[in-house]
Design an enzyme around this catalytic site. Structure first.
Site, PDB file in Angstrom:
ATOM      1  CD  GLU A   1       6.012   0.038  -2.755  1.00 57.04           C
ATOM      2  OE1 GLU A   1       6.074   1.109  -2.103  1.00 57.04           O
ATOM      3  OE2 GLU A   1       6.665  -0.654  -3.143  1.00 57.04           O
TER       4      GLU A   1
ATOM      5  CB  THR B   1       2.870  -3.347   8.611  1.00 54.10           C
ATOM      6  OG1 THR B   1       2.648  -2.174   7.717  1.00 54.10           O
ATOM      7  CG2 THR B   1       2.521  -3.015   9.996  1.00 54.10           C
TER       8      THR B   1
END
Lengths: 413, 413
Positions: free
Chosen positions: B285, B195
C-alpha cells in the site's frame, strides 16, 4: 524543533524550582542547528550519586557506552548533553569524541572525567566534532545557575514540538525534598528502554544502588510502556542524580531500597517518570492523538504487555486511529499476531466506554455513530479483554499520520 | 482497487494458458464493492489434490479455519474466493456463513462441502451475508471456462493496484505440465505466512502430502520473506491445487517429495512463488519503491532473517527510503533492536554497490552525491554485512509513504 506544537501538548508547563546541589546552563555550540541552544551543561555538588538505564540496542551509541562505564562507580559531578548529533555509529572517532568531551568538562568543572555523564541526540552516523565543546564549556562553566530548567529542556530537543518537564516535592522522613525531570522524545521511540533522553534530579540523599533499584523498577510501567514507532534508539538514556543536599536539612541518608521512609519518594518518582513518559507519547512525531492501549484478562502481565505492544506498534491500528476509525478488526489482527495466548471467540474490545466487539463478533448494540463521535477525541482509550486470565497492562502510543512520514522522509536532508 | 497503478508494477503481465482440469469464472455478488467482480469460482476435476499454508495468527478468520479442516483430507473440487469482506472476527455467524457457502458451492458444482475451499479478503469484523452466494454461484456454475485467469486475479483484489499473475511450463519426467498462480496483497502483509491470498494450480499429478512439503518449503524464502507493514492478516491463505490431468499425457504420479523427477517442477514452483511474492511487495500500500534487504555475515540464516525483518519493518528505515535518503544510521538502529548477535564495529552497509558504512563508521570514501543519485531508483538494494558468520538471507519490502496513511486512514469509511 518542529514549527507547530503538538495538539496533545500538556495544557500547563510546570515551573521548576531549583534542586539544591544542581546548577546548570545552556549554550549554542552550533553542532548542527543554527540559532538555538544545543548543549546542556549541569554541575552537581560532590557526593552526588547516580543511577541509569540505557538502550537495549546491541548497537549503542558511544555516549551510552561511556555512561554504562561511568555508572559502575555511581558518582556524578557533571552532565553534558548535546542535540543535533547522536554520536552513534561513529566508530573510533565517536569514542574519542566522548573521551575528549568528558576531559574538557572535567577541567572546566573541576572533577574527574569518569564523573562526567554524557548524552547525545540527533543524527546517527555523522562524526561529532568534540572540539566545539571547548569554547562552549568554557563559556558555560562561568554561567552556571540553579533556575533555567525550561532552557535545559529546550536545549535537548530535536523533533520535539514542546519541552518536557515534570516536578514534585515530597517528604523524606518529614524533610521536603524535590525531584525535577526533563525529557526529549519524538521519534525512534520504543521500549528497552524507551525515550531517547531523560534526566531526573533530586536533592534527596540516596545511595547509588538504591537509586538504581528505584529507577530500574520505575521504568517498567513508564518509559518502557511507551512506543511511538517501535523503533528503539541507539542512544536511549535515562539518568537519575541525587545530590544529597537535603541531608543538611535533616533528611536521612537512604541506604536500603526497602527503607519505609522511601515510600512517598518512590511513589513521587514513579509518577514523575510516568508523567515524562506520557509527554513523550504525546509528542510522538506527527502525533495528533494519544492512544492508551489497555489489555486485561491476559494470562499474565507479561503477556498483556506483549499484546498491548503488538496493538500499539501496528501501523494499521495507528492509521485507523488517525482516520478516527474504530477499526476493531485491526485490533483483532494485532492480538492475533502477538503470538500470546488468545481465543478469538472470547475477545471483547472497547473504545472508551463503548464496547464494539464481544465474544468474537461485533457487539449487538454496536452503533457506528456513537463510536465515531468518540474517535474524534484527542485521547483515545482502547481496551481489549482477552478473557483468559488476570494479567493486565497498559501501553501509551500515538497515531500514525502523514506528518510522521514528512518528518522522517526529510529529517537528514 | 486504487485509482492509480503502482510505479513498481511489472512491465509485462503474463498471459496465462489453461491448466487442464481447472475451469473458472468470476461474478459480482455485490458483497461490498459496486460495479466490479468480487467472487472467483473455480472447479477442479475429481482426483485433484491440494496443499495449503495459512496465517499463524491466533485469531484466524472463519474461512481459514474451514480450509485447515478441509486440507486434512487433501482433496479439492472447488475454490470460492470473495473480496470486500474477510469474514474474520464474525463469531458464530462467520462459521455459519462459511458452512453455508460451502454447501451452496457443493450443490452447484456437484461435490462434497468438504472439498470446497474458501477464502475471503476485505474488511474484518463485518458480518458476511452468505445468502448472496446462492444466486452468484448458480450463475457462475453455468459459465465455467478454462481461460479467464486475468479476471480471476482481478476479482480477488482489494487495495491492490494491479492483478498478480505468474505462470510456468516445466517438464515432469519429459511431460510438460503447467503451473499458474494468482495472488492479492497490498496491506496487512507480514510473514507467518505472508500474502493475504494466493492460489496456485497445476495439472501435474502430485500426491497431497508431497504438495504440502513442496509448499511449506517453498513459502519460506518467498511469501514468508515479504513484509509490507509488519501486520499479519487473520486471513492469509496460500493454496496449491494439482489436478493430475497431465497423467493422461504420460506424466508420472509423484508420491515422494524426494522423487528426482520433481526437480524441475520444484524449482519452477519456487520461482513462481517468489515471483508472486515480489509482486505483493511491489504493490504494498502506497509503495513507491521496492526495497530488497540483504543481510550477510550473520551467525545463522535464522538470525539473518530476523535482522532483515527488523530493518524491513522499521518505519524509520522505510520513510528514509521514501525520502530517498541513504540513512544508514537508521539501519544500524534496526540491526541493534533486532536482538540478534551483532557488533556495531564490524558492520558494513551498502546501498546498491555503494558502501556507505564500514567497521562501525561512515565509509572514508563516502560521497553523498553518488548515493543520493542511487536512492532515486525504483528498486533499492540494501546490504548489511554483520561480519560475524556465514548466515545470510533476503527480505522484500517497500517504502512507507503518505499514501499508506491515506489508504489506511480511510479504508473502512
Amino acid at each position: 524543533m518542529s514549527s507547530s506544537i503538538s495538539p496533545l501538548a500538556p495544557e500547563f508547563v510546570p515551573q521548576l524550582q531549583p534542586v539544591p546541589g544542581v546548577t546548570l546552563t545552556t549554550t549554542a555550540a552550533g553542532i548542527r542547528y543554527q540559532g538555538r541552544t544545543d548543549v546542556l551543561v549541569m554541575s552537581f555538588v560532590p557526593g552526588t550519586t547516580v543511577a541509569g538505564v540505557t538502550t537495549r540496542s546491541l548497537c549503542p551509541s558511544a555516549p551510552v557506552e561511556w555512561c554504562r562505564d561511568a555508572l559502575k562507580k555511581g558518582k556524578a559531578r557533571a552532565l553534558v548533553v548535546n542535540s543535533g548529533n547522536a554520536n552513534a555509529f561513529t566508530g573510533k572517532n565517536g569514542r574519542a569524541a566522548v573521551k575528549l568531551t568528558a576531559e574538557i568538562a572535567a577541567v572546566k568543572l573541576g572533577c574527574k572525567p569518569g564523573e562526567v555523564f554524557l548524552a547525545s541526540t540527533g543524527v546517527i552516523g555523522e562524526p561529532l566534532d568534540a572540539t566545539k565543546f571547548e569554547p562552549a564549556l568554557t563559556d558555560a562553566a562561568e554561567r552556571l545557575v540553579d533556575y533555567p530548567w525550561m532552557d535545559a529542556a529546550r536545549a535537548i530537543m530535536t523533533t520535539d514540538t514542546f519541552p518536557k518537564l515534570a516536578t514534585a516535592e515530597v517528604l523524606l522522613d518529614d524533610v521536603p525534598v524535590r525531584i525535577n525531570g526533563i525529557a526529549k522524545g519524538a521519534g525512534m521511540i520504543a521500549p528497552d528502554m524507551a525515550t531517547m533522553l531523560s534526566f531526573v534530579f533530586t536533592d534527596a540523599p540516596i545511595a547509588a544502588d538504591v537509586l538504581q533499584k528505584l529507577l530500574s523498577k520505575g521504568v517498567k510501567d513508564t518509559f518502557n510502556a511507551v512506543t511511538v514507532d517501535g523503533d528503539t534508539s541507539t542512544s536511549d538514556t535515562l539518568l537519575l542524580f541525587a545530590t544529597g543536599v537535603a541531608e543538611e536539612r535533616g533528611a536521612p541518608r537512604i541506604k536500603d531500597v526497602d527503607d519505609p521512609r522511601l515510600k512517598a519518594f518512590r511513589r513521587a518518582l514513579f509518577d514523575l517518570l510516568a508523567d515524562l513518559a506520557e509527554q513523550v507519547a504525546r509528542d510522538g512525531e506527527g502525533a495528533r492523538k494519544l492512544l492508551r492501549v489497555h489489555v486485561n484478562g491476559a494470562v499474565s502481565k507479561k503477556s498483556a504487555r506483549r499484546i498491548a505492544m503488538s496493538i500499539a506498534n501496528s501501523p494499521l491500528v495507528k492509521t485507523a486511529v488517525a482516520g478516527e476509525d474504530a477499526n476493531w478488526g485491526r485490533v483483532v489482527m494485532a492480538v492475533g499476531k502477538a503470538g500470546e495466548p488468545a481465543d478469538r471467540d472470547l475477545l471483547s474490545i472497547s473504545f472508551g466506554d463503548i464496547r464494539v466487539a464481544h465474544e468474537g463478533a461485533r457487539d449487538p448494540d454496536y452503533d457506528e455513530a456513537v463510536v465515531s463521535q468518540y474517535m474524534k477525541n484527542l485521547v483515545i482509550d482502547l481496551t481489549v479483554d482477552i478473557g483468559l486470565g488476570r494479567g493486565s497492562d497498559r501501553v501509551l502510543t500515538c497515531d500514525l499520520t502523514k506528518e510522521y512520514i514528512t518528518i522522517n522522509g526529510d529529517y537528514r536532508s
